[in-house]
Design a protein around this motif. Structure first.
Motif, PDB file in Angstrom:
ATOM      1  N   THR A  47      -8.739  -3.168  -4.938  1.00 42.83           N
ATOM      2  CA  THR A  47      -9.000  -4.145  -3.878  1.00 42.83           C
ATOM      3  C   THR A  47     -10.457  -4.607  -3.898  1.00 42.83           C
ATOM      4  O   THR A  47     -10.747  -5.815  -3.883  1.00 42.83           O
ATOM      5  CB  THR A  47      -8.687  -3.529  -2.493  1.00 42.83           C
ATOM      6  N   SER A  65      -1.342  -1.695 -10.444  1.00 42.90           N
ATOM      7  CA  SER A  65      -2.626  -2.307 -10.052  1.00 42.90           C
ATOM      8  C   SER A  65      -2.494  -3.815  -9.907  1.00 42.90           C
ATOM      9  O   SER A  65      -3.041  -4.409  -8.971  1.00 42.90           O
ATOM     10  CB  SER A  65      -3.708  -2.018 -11.102  1.00 42.90           C
ATOM     11  N   HIS A  78      -0.493  -4.522  -6.827  1.00 42.55           N
ATOM     12  CA  HIS A  78      -1.301  -4.285  -5.624  1.00 42.55           C
ATOM     13  C   HIS A  78      -2.130  -5.508  -5.225  1.00 42.55           C
ATOM     14  O   HIS A  78      -2.540  -5.650  -4.070  1.00 42.55           O
ATOM     15  CB  HIS A  78      -2.225  -3.082  -5.853  1.00 42.55           C
ATOM     16  N   ARG A  80      -6.175   2.372  -5.190  1.00 42.85           N
ATOM     17  CA  ARG A  80      -5.873   1.085  -4.527  1.00 42.85           C
ATOM     18  C   ARG A  80      -7.138   0.458  -3.932  1.00 42.85           C
ATOM     19  O   ARG A  80      -7.339  -0.758  -4.002  1.00 42.85           O
ATOM     20  CB  ARG A  80      -4.806   1.272  -3.436  1.00 42.85           C
ATOM     21  N   ASN A  86      -4.579   6.378  -3.058  1.00 42.13           N
ATOM     22  CA  ASN A  86      -5.295   5.511  -2.109  1.00 42.13           C
ATOM     23  C   ASN A  86      -6.657   5.097  -2.668  1.00 42.13           C
ATOM     24  O   ASN A  86      -7.089   3.954  -2.490  1.00 42.13           O
ATOM     25  CB  ASN A  86      -5.510   6.235  -0.776  1.00 42.13           C
ATOM     26  N   TYR A 113       0.807  -1.228   0.000  1.00 44.81           N
ATOM     27  CA  TYR A 113       0.000   0.000   0.000  1.00 44.81           C
ATOM     28  C   TYR A 113       0.841   1.279   0.000  1.00 44.81           C
ATOM     29  O   TYR A 113       0.373   2.324  -0.435  1.00 44.81           O
ATOM     30  CB  TYR A 113      -0.941   0.015   1.207  1.00 44.81           C
TER      31      TYR A 113
END
Lengths: 133, 133, 133, 133, 133, 133
Positions: free
Chosen positions: A68, B101, B104, A64, A61, A54
C-alpha cells in the motif's frame, strides 16, 4: 447480508489500528467528514477494501502495508500516505522499514516523490512520538 | 574507484537472478541494447540502483521486490514490471504472493492497472514454467 | 451470500453488452484469461464494480460510460479504454459523443493522450462496423 | 479567418520537418488516420499547437523540442515521443543531446521511463540512419 | 481576427458561470493573478478552451462538465477540480450527480483520488450554500 | 572513496546556487530536515544526482534546468518545481524562458498542470525580487 463483510472489514481495520487511537480516528474522521455527501464511500472502504481485500490470505498485514505504502508514494497522494504510514506502523512495520521502503523507490519514481513521502513520514513519526508522552 | 560499487551491484543483481538465467539475460539484454547510444545508463543501474540502493540494509530481498513490483504496477510501466516479476520470483517471492500483491492494489490503483499487471504476471509465469521443462 | 451482488452485477453488465456480443466476450475473455492465476479479480469486477457501483442510482448508464471513458483517456490505459468504448456504445453513447468527449479533453490532458485514445476509438468503431456486415 | 493561424502553424511545422520527410509524413499520417472520425483534432494541432504555441517568441526551436521531449518521457506516451524525437532532430538537436536529456531525467522520473524512452530513441535513430542510405 | 474566438469563448464561459458570481470570479482571479507573468495563458483559456473546444457541438454543457470533472479527479489536480465542480453546478449538474460521478470512479482510480475529490466537492458545496444566505 | 563524487556533486550544486543564497539553503534545508530519518537520501542527491548526472557533458546547465523543470511541471510535484525554478534562474535561465517553457507545455500536459506551475513560478519570482531589495 452485507453485515458479515462489514463486520469482517471492521475487524480487519482494527488489526491495523488497535494498538493506538491515531489511525482509527483518522479513518473515522475521513468517513465522518464525507458521511453527509457520500455515505456509501466509507461503507465501501470497510466492506470492500478491508472486508474483501485486506482479509484475503497470502500476505501478512505487514506485507499489505508495504504494498500500500509503495503505491501511494508512487502516486503522490499524500493524505492517504499519511494515513497508511500510520496503519503500517500499527501493523508492525518499523519506522526504519518504512523509511527504507520509501528510499528503495528512488530508482523507480525518482527523488521528488521520495522526498515528499519522507516529509510525510517524518511528520507521522513525530506525531506518534508526541502521543506516547 | 567506482569498481567496488559496480562489483557490489553486480553481486546483488546475481542474488536476484542466480537460480535461473532468465532475468540476468533480460537485464543484460536491456543494457546491451542501449550500450551503443547510452552506455552509462546500464552502469548507473548496476552501480546506483543495485550497488547503492539494493545493497542497503533494513529490508530483505523479498521485501525490496515487493516494493518494486507495487510501484511498477502503479506506474503501469509494463516492460519493467515483467523484468521485476522475474527478479521477485528469483528473490524468493512465490507466484501467489505476487498475484496477491497485485490484487491488493485494486483499492489503490483501480482495476485497469491491476488487470494489465496480472496479464504480465501470467505471461512471466508461463515462460518460467516452460523453461523448467 | 454474495450471490445477489454477483447476480446484480451480471445483470448490470448485460445492460452494457446485450445488443451485441463483442464486449461481453471481451469481459469474459479477460476474466477467463486470469481465471487460473487470479480467479477472484473477475469476481470483484462483477460483484463490486458492476454489482455495487454500476447499479447505484443517480446517473444513467450513458453518463457512467462517459465518466469511465474520460478517466481511462486521462490514465492512458488503452486495453481498458478499448473495452469501455465498446460498453459505452452498447449503453447508448453514439460514436460522435465518444469522439466529442475525447476531443473535449485536449485542454485537460493535452494532445498525446487524446490522439492515442482516438486511435483506439477508430479501431473499435471499425470492428463494430465489420461485425454488422 | 483562422486561415492565418493555420498557415502560420503549417509554416512552423515545416521548420521542424523540412530537412527530411519522415516526421511531416508521421504528422500527416496521424492527422489523416483520424481525419474520418475527428477531423478537427488535426486542425487544432496545426492552428493551436503549432500556430499559436510553437510560433511564440522566447525560446528557440531546439529549446521547444527539449521541453516537449522531457514532458513526453515523463508521461510515458511513447508514440508521441517517437514523433518528437524526430522533430527534435530536425529542429537541430543532436542525437547526443537527446540521449543526454533523457539520461538527465533518471533522478526525476526513475529508470523505467528513461529506459523506455531510450528504446524509442534508439529506434528513431536507426530509422533515420537507414533513410540516409 | 481572434476577436470572434475570444468573444465566443467569453460567451460560453458565461453559460458556465452566469447564475452566480463564484466561478467567473475564480476564473478571472486565476487569469488576473497570472496576468503579469503570463498574460497569454488566460487568453488561450478563453479563445481555445472555451472559444474552440467548449463551443463545439455534440455534447451538452452538462456532459462537458462531467467529462472535465472525471479527468480532473483522475489527475488529482485539485485547484482545477474545485473550479470545475463549480462550473459543473452552474452548467446544471446537481450535487448528487457530481458526487455520484466521483464515486463511480472508485473502480477506475482507486479510493485515494476519490476521497480527495469528495473532500474538494464538500468544500465547494459548503461555499455555495453559504453564498445563498 | 565516494569523496570525489560527493565533492563533484557539491561543486556542481554550487554552480546552480552560487549567485544567491536562496536555493542552496532550500537544498540544505530539505537535506537537513530529513537528516534524522533518512540521512543517505541527501547524500544520494549530492553524489548521484549532482555528482554523476548533472556533471555529465553534452548539455549546458541551462539545458539541464529546462529538462528538469519540464519534467516537474508534467509530474505536478510542486515543492521540487519551486526549488528547480530557483536553480534554473541561478543557472542562467531568464524568468521569460521559464514562463515560456511552462506555457509551451499546454499542448502536452493540458492547462491544469501549466496553471499550477505558473502559480509556483510567480511565487518564486516574487521572493527573489524581494530578496534583491
Amino acid at each position: 447480508m452485507n453485515q458479515d463483510r462489514y463486520q469482517n472489514g471492521l475487524d480487519k481495520l482494527m488489526e491495523y489500528t488497535l494498538t493506538d487511537n491515531i489511525e482509527i480516528s483518522t479513518h473515522l474522521k475521513i468517513s465522518e467528514a464525507l458521511e453527509d455527501i457520500a455515505p456509501d464511500v466509507g461503507k465501501y472502504i470497510i466492506e470492500f477494501a478491508y472486508g474483501e481485500i485486506y482479509t484475503r490470505k497470502g500476505l501478512t498485514n505487514k506485507q499489505r502495508a508495504l504494498v500500500t505504502i509503495s503505491s501511494l508514494v508512487t502516486q503522490g497522494t499524500e493524505p492517504q500516505l499519511e494515513l497508511h504510514i500510520n496503519t503500517g506502523l500499527t501493523a508492525g512495520l518499523t519506522e526504519e522499514e518504512i523509511v527504507e521502503s520509501i528510499t528503495h523507490l528512488i530508482p523507480y519514481t525518482g527523488f521528488p516523490r521520495v522526498l515528499n513521502a519522507l516529509t510525510v513520514a517524518k511528520k507521522v513519526f513525530a506525531i506518534r512520538h508526541e502521543d506516547k508522552h
